[in-house]
Design an enzyme around this catalytic site. Structure first.
Site, PDB file in Angstrom:
ATOM      1  N   SER A  69       0.838  -1.194   0.000  1.00 24.58           N
ATOM      2  CA  SER A  69       0.000   0.000   0.000  1.00 24.58           C
ATOM      3  C   SER A  69       0.878   1.251   0.000  1.00 24.58           C
ATOM      4  O   SER A  69       1.674   1.440  -0.919  1.00 24.58           O
ATOM      5  CB  SER A  69      -0.963  -0.047   1.189  1.00 24.58           C
ATOM      6  OG  SER A  69      -2.007   0.888   1.029  1.00 24.58           O
TER       7      SER A  69
ATOM      8  N   ASP B 193     -10.109  -3.611  -5.610  1.00 25.42           N
ATOM      9  CA  ASP B 193      -9.593  -2.966  -4.409  1.00 25.42           C
ATOM     10  C   ASP B 193     -10.476  -1.765  -4.062  1.00 25.42           C
ATOM     11  O   ASP B 193     -10.606  -0.834  -4.856  1.00 25.42           O
ATOM     12  CB  ASP B 193      -8.150  -2.496  -4.672  1.00 25.42           C
ATOM     13  CG  ASP B 193      -7.438  -1.962  -3.443  1.00 25.42           C
ATOM     14  OD1 ASP B 193      -8.114  -1.404  -2.555  1.00 25.42           O
ATOM     15  OD2 ASP B 193      -6.204  -2.085  -3.380  1.00 25.42           O
TER      16      ASP B 193
ATOM     17  N   HIS C 224      -8.063  -5.118  -0.942  1.00 24.63           N
ATOM     18  CA  HIS C 224      -6.875  -4.337  -0.596  1.00 24.63           C
ATOM     19  C   HIS C 224      -6.010  -5.147   0.363  1.00 24.63           C
ATOM     20  O   HIS C 224      -6.371  -5.365   1.521  1.00 24.63           O
ATOM     21  CB  HIS C 224      -7.270  -3.006   0.052  1.00 24.63           C
ATOM     22  CG  HIS C 224      -6.100  -2.087   0.267  1.00 24.63           C
ATOM     23  ND1 HIS C 224      -5.528  -1.368  -0.765  1.00 24.63           N
ATOM     24  CD2 HIS C 224      -5.370  -1.795   1.375  1.00 24.63           C
ATOM     25  CE1 HIS C 224      -4.511  -0.653  -0.292  1.00 24.63           C
ATOM     26  NE2 HIS C 224      -4.385  -0.905   1.005  1.00 24.63           N
TER      27      HIS C 224
END
Length: 320
Positions: A137, A265, A293
């Site tokens: 991320s 996501d 995610h």
């Protein structure tokens, strides 16, 4: 990546939330980390958690996501995979994310490529050439920004890099997470820890930013406008998100790089993801339909999250 989600976990939100809270992260004992505190060039510190393999083993470095740590579900899953492979493993914590507030009048952000570079160079000098890095991320975007800024010299530090579920276009992702269900659930979760940390930073350094503006923030856009941007030298949120995004510069990467994003996501609109024509020859795109995610759950209920680190480490061993 040939991935399909279990039938009992449909949709990007379930594939994000369930793995983080309930899915199995490792086989056998939990990761056993040894922590080191490193002094930074500006007189601050970061904490690095190590899982040591045999002498001469490859080293896998993981840069965690927003408000993550070595205890995050994905960090523990990568630790388990590294242990099974006989690799050493390290999780450098971004400033303020190791359980203790850092000292300097700064924290961390999505474009923190200078910090990533300092960490990787120090690990390279210590562990030698057999070094690979994964960013998750926010950490993945920062890692890609380092690779972009480093150009040809990146290959002298790492063999390959991978970014997992990274918001490559921070403008698109930032606005997306600030609306609807995302704002109610994910934004609220992030702000519940980010705002107290920012206030602690203000107590350390009075006048660092506008306290009332921070208290009024209800979205990441507003938080970044009140704290992240001014504290880290950006004009405002738009300037920060634009300058820190890795997507416009992916073609500059000169080290093998895997960029993995599920198309469902909930943090990242699929339309914002890059095409292969945009990224150059060194970048491999994996964009499966499912995964959420940093989820990618697998198996029968309650599922596990070991498929993701297994696939990523296979690629890192033989980037293509």
């Amino acid at each position: 990546m040939d991935y399909s989600a279990p039938y009992w976990l449909p949709g990007g939100n379930l594939q994000t939330i369930w793995p983080a809270l309930f899915s199995r992260r490792f086989e056998g004992p939990a990761p056993d980390y040894q922590r080191e505190r490193w002094r930074t060039p500006d007189g601050d510190f970061i904490d690095v958690d190590f899982q040591h393999g045999p002498p001469g083993a490859p080293l896998l470095v993981l840069f965690h996501g927003l408000e993550g740590s070595s205890c995050s579900h994905y960090a523990q899953a990568f630790a388990a995979t590294a242990r099974a492979l006989g690799w050493s493993y390290a999780v450098p914590h971004f400033r303020g994310c190791s359980g203790e507030i850092n000292l300097a009048p700064r924290a961390y952000h999505s474009g923190d490529h200078a910090e990533v570079g300092w960490i990787l160079q120090r690990l390279r000098e210590r562990h030698g050439r057999n070094l690979m890095a994964v960013g998750v991320s926010l950490g993945g975007n920062a890692l890609l920004r380092w690779a972009e800024e480093s150009g040809d010299s990146a290959a002298r530090v790492v063999q390959a890099v991978a970014a997992v579920s990274s918001p490559l276009d921070l403008v698109a992702g930032g606005h997306h997470i600030g609306a609807g269900f995302n704002r109610l659930v994910y934004t609220r979760m992030f702000l519940s820890t980010m705002k107290p940390k920012a206030l602690a930073k203000l107590a350390q350094h009075p006048g660092l930013f506008d306290r009332e503006k921070l208290l009024a923030a209800r979205t990441l856009y507003e938080f970044d406008n009140a704290f992240t941007a001014p504290v880290h030298g950006f004009r405002d949120t738009e300037d920060y998100w634009t300058r820190a995004s890795s997507k416009p510069h992916l073609h500059r990467i000169r080290v093998p790089a895997l960029v993995l994003n599920a198309r469902n996501d909930p943090f990242i609109p699929a339309a914002s993801l890059p095409t292969q024509a945009e990224v150059g020859d060194y970048v491999t795109l994996w964009q499966p339909l499912d995964g959420g995610h940093v989820g990618f759950p697998h198996g029968a209920w309650p599922g596990h999250v070991l498929t993701l680190p297994s696939a990523v480490t296979r690629w890192l061993q033989s980037p293509r």
